[in-house]
Design an enzyme around this catalytic site. Structure first.
Site, PDB file in Angstrom:
ATOM      1  CB  THR A 196      -1.056   0.003   1.209  1.00  0.00           C
ATOM      2  OG1 THR A 196      -0.018   0.122   2.585  1.00  0.00           O
ATOM      3  CG2 THR A 196      -1.845  -1.506   1.050  1.00  0.00           C
ATOM      4  CB  VAL A 245      -6.126   5.131  -0.266  1.00  0.00           C
ATOM      5  CG1 VAL A 245      -7.797   5.004  -0.048  1.00  0.00           C
ATOM      6  CG2 VAL A 245      -5.791   6.694  -0.542  1.00  0.00           C
ATOM      7  CG  HIS A 246      -3.454   1.579   4.079  1.00  0.00           C
ATOM      8  ND1 HIS A 246      -2.160   1.432   3.800  1.00  0.00           N
ATOM      9  CD2 HIS A 246      -3.640   2.626   5.205  1.00  0.00           C
ATOM     10  CE1 HIS A 246      -1.537   2.455   4.739  1.00  0.00           C
ATOM     11  NE2 HIS A 246      -2.252   2.976   5.630  1.00  0.00           N
ATOM     12  CG  ASP A 247      -8.684  -0.235   4.461  1.00  0.00           C
ATOM     13  OD1 ASP A 247      -7.755  -1.107   4.681  1.00  0.00           O
ATOM     14  OD2 ASP A 247      -9.558   0.288   5.253  1.00  0.00           O
ATOM     15  CG  LEU A 249      -3.608  -1.863  -3.525  1.00  0.00           C
ATOM     16  CD1 LEU A 249      -3.654  -1.319  -4.694  1.00  0.00           C
ATOM     17  CD2 LEU A 249      -2.246  -1.893  -2.760  1.00  0.00           C
TER      18      LEU A 249
END
Length: 318
Positions: A196, A245-247, A249
């Site tokens: 991420t 914007v980790h989630d 991905l």
């Protein structure tokens, strides 16, 4: 069309994941479950409802889940004054209050009943502490055979973000993560901080989101600009004025698999170490005895990730 369930603790990056899952034409978001994490679960539920309302997807059901970790009574623990989690998410997203309502059934009940009754494959995408998932498979162990693919945002090999060793989602409920990773799922994809942090979104990207003139574009710009502001002050990224914007991905991977690059490795969760609790032990050199392999993402294509979101959020959704 690929069916999925999102398990979230919404949060700024969860918000973008919800929008991408709800709006992309190749995905069918069956439901969203919420859990204690970035904030107490009631705030995470309200934020999820706000996001779905803003983008006109209020018919997607939201189920509230566990208010506490699976086993650990001492979370949330006291945090430093400069703690990133509190500052980057807060309690409420900067979106209008929800007019829709959560479902009466709880998240764990929904997960068990949905997979028990499913006639089509449904990918489960937990992008939060794994409390709901651990509880569901403990109550109904056959779920492990019914869930065809888990795509998990969590962990880190070279990176931690809440301690030097641990990423927040795993650290927040390490016992739950241990239950999930040792349960015997046929297919797990893990998207850790290593990936991420390669898929950064910049202030210029946010301007492009806002220029779309759509509710999703505006909402994405709002929450990501906030993330960038906090990262610039507390945890500056390698690219100036950017943030992971980790989630989202994880959702992007369902649409465009090559947005991340994965390698198969055994993964275990540390639940006891005084300095390492919550660490994902990714056995890249095969020094352990665990033969179970997880597809771990170590790289990501930032441009493809942003373009995918721009294309999705720029569409006029009916």
């Amino acid at each position: 069309m690929k069916k999925l369930i999102l398990d979230v603790d919404t949060g700024t990056d969860d918000a973008v994941a919800v929008m991408l899952a709800a709006l992309h034409p190749d995905l069918d978001l069956v439901g969203v479950t919420t859990v204690n994490g970035n904030a107490e679960v009631q705030y995470c539920t309200e934020n999820t409802l706000r996001v779905l309302d803003v983008i006109g997807r209020s018919t997607i059901p939201v189920f509230e889940g566990l208010a506490k970790p699976f086993a650990r009574p001492d979370f949330p623990v006291p945090r430093r004054k400069d703690d990133l989690t509190d500052k980057i998410h807060g309690k409420y997203l900067d979106l209008p209050p929800a007019t829709s309502r959560k479902q009466e059934a709880g998240a764990v009940e929904f997960l068990i009943e949905t997979y028990r009754d499913a006639t089509d494959p449904i990918t489960l995408v937990p992008v939060a502490p794994l409390s709901n998932i651990a509880a569901a498979i403990t109550l109904h162990p056959k779920l492990v055979e019914m869930i065809p693919h888990l795509v998990i945002m969590g962990g880190g090999h070279l990176h931690g973000n809440v301690t030097p060793s641990a990423e927040f989602n795993i650290w927040a409920d390490p016992e739950a993560a241990n239950v999930v990773f040792s349960a015997g799922f046929e297919r797990i994809t893990l998207v850790p901080l290593d990936a991420t942090h390669k898929a950064l979104v910049t202030r210029d990207d946010c301007a492009a989101f806002r220029a779309l003139g759509t509710p999703a574009g505006d909402a994405t710009a709002t929450v990501v600009e906030h993330r960038i502001g906090v990262h610039d002050k507390i945890q500056r990224m390698e690219i100036a004025h950017s943030a992971p914007v980790h989630d989202a991905l994880c959702v992007a991977h369902l649409i465009q698999p090559d947005v991340i690059t994965t390698e198969p490795h055994p993964v275990a969760i540390e639940t006891q170490g005084a300095l390492t609790v919550g660490r994902t032990v990714i056995d890249v050199r095969r020094r352990g005895t665990d033969a179970r392999l997880v597809n771990v993402a170590f790289d990501a294509d930032a441009r493809s990730f942003v373009d995918l979101m721009l294309n999705t959020f720029g569409q006029k959704h009916g």
